[in-house]
Structure formats: structure tokens, C-alpha cells
Design a protein around this motif. Sequence first.
Motif, PDB file in Angstrom:
ATOM      1  N   TYR A   8      26.646  16.845   1.033  1.00 52.35           N
ATOM      2  CA  TYR A   8      26.862  17.103  -0.363  1.00 52.35           C
ATOM      3  C   TYR A   8      27.952  17.603  -0.647  1.00 52.35           C
ATOM      4  CZ  TYR A   8      25.824  19.449  -4.791  1.00 52.35           C
ATOM      5  OH  TYR A   8      26.429  20.198  -6.161  1.00 52.35           O
ATOM      6  N   LYS A   9      29.011  17.840  -0.504  1.00 49.85           N
ATOM      7  CA  LYS A   9      30.487  18.597  -1.224  1.00 49.85           C
ATOM      8  C   LYS A   9      30.655  17.315  -0.950  1.00 49.85           C
ATOM      9  CE  LYS A   9      30.169  22.883   0.607  1.00 49.85           C
ATOM     10  NZ  LYS A   9      31.139  24.366   1.443  1.00 49.85           N
ATOM     11  N   ALA A  10      30.939  16.200   0.144  1.00 46.57           N
ATOM     12  CA  ALA A  10      31.343  14.746   0.355  1.00 46.57           C
ATOM     13  C   ALA A  10      30.986  14.187  -0.947  1.00 46.57           C
ATOM     14  CB  ALA A  10      31.437  14.198   1.687  1.00 46.57           C
ATOM     15  N   ALA A  14      33.354  12.624  -4.478  1.00 47.73           N
ATOM     16  CA  ALA A  14      33.033  10.525  -4.807  1.00 47.73           C
ATOM     17  C   ALA A  14      32.834  10.955  -6.313  1.00 47.73           C
ATOM     18  CB  ALA A  14      31.815  10.594  -4.036  1.00 47.73           C
ATOM     19  N   ILE A  15      31.674  11.476  -6.812  1.00 50.01           N
ATOM     20  CA  ILE A  15      31.303  12.158  -8.523  1.00 50.01           C
ATOM     21  C   ILE A  15      33.074  12.312  -9.259  1.00 50.01           C
ATOM     22  CG2 ILE A  15      30.257  13.349  -9.968  1.00 50.01           C
ATOM     23  CD1 ILE A  15      28.189  11.902  -9.161  1.00 50.01           C
ATOM     24  N   GLN A  22      29.739   5.581  -3.388  1.00 50.17           N
ATOM     25  CA  GLN A  22      29.984   6.533  -2.395  1.00 50.17           C
ATOM     26  C   GLN A  22      29.248   7.703  -2.518  1.00 50.17           C
ATOM     27  OE1 GLN A  22      31.414   6.311   0.400  1.00 50.17           O
ATOM     28  NE2 GLN A  22      30.175   7.837   0.968  1.00 50.17           N
ATOM     29  N   ALA A  23      29.360   8.337  -3.956  1.00 46.25           N
ATOM     30  CA  ALA A  23      28.642   9.844  -3.568  1.00 46.25           C
ATOM     31  C   ALA A  23      26.852   9.670  -3.474  1.00 46.25           C
ATOM     32  CB  ALA A  23      28.731   9.820  -5.394  1.00 46.25           C
ATOM     33  N   GLY A  43      21.923  15.776  -6.881  1.00 47.04           N
ATOM     34  CA  GLY A  43      23.283  14.705  -6.911  1.00 47.04           C
ATOM     35  C   GLY A  43      23.059  13.669  -6.995  1.00 47.04           C
ATOM     36  N   LEU A  44      21.690  13.471  -6.319  1.00 45.70           N
ATOM     37  CA  LEU A  44      21.425  11.793  -6.384  1.00 45.70           C
ATOM     38  C   LEU A  44      21.237  11.352  -7.527  1.00 45.70           C
ATOM     39  CD1 LEU A  44      19.207  11.167  -3.128  1.00 45.70           C
ATOM     40  CD2 LEU A  44      21.232   9.678  -3.995  1.00 45.70           C
TER      41      LEU A  44
END
Length: 64
Positions: A8-10, A14-15, A22-23, A43-44
Motif C-alpha cells: 500500500y505504501k509503495a 507511485a501515485i 505501478q501504483a 488505493g486501486l
Amino acid sequence: MDTPEYHYKAGMRAIENGDFQQAIKSFQRSVDLDKKFAVGYGGLGLAHAHRGNNKEAQNYASKC
């Protein structure tokens, strides 16, 4: 580390960098690891919204 939180943090990084594909990969991995990880679905939704995929964005947003 292979945890939902890590991915999630990654995805959020990316966002911030404008790398929405990538997000999506990172957020997808977070929910693959934990089907009840609500923020991963959020996030999606966010990543898909940035890419203009409004139907997908709404679908994932409704899951969180």
C-alpha cells in the motif's frame, strides 16, 4: 517485505510520482495478500481514477 501495508505504501509513493500503472500493481498486491485490506481497494480506486478509468475507480472505491 511482502505485507499488505508495505505494498500500500509503495502504491502511494507511485501515485505521488505519477506512476499510476505501478501504483495499481502495488495496490493489487496488497489486496491479493489480504482480501479485507480496505485501504488497498481505496488505493486501486484512486489510481484508476487518475488514469481516467472511472468505472474501475468506482468499483474499487465501493469495495473499501
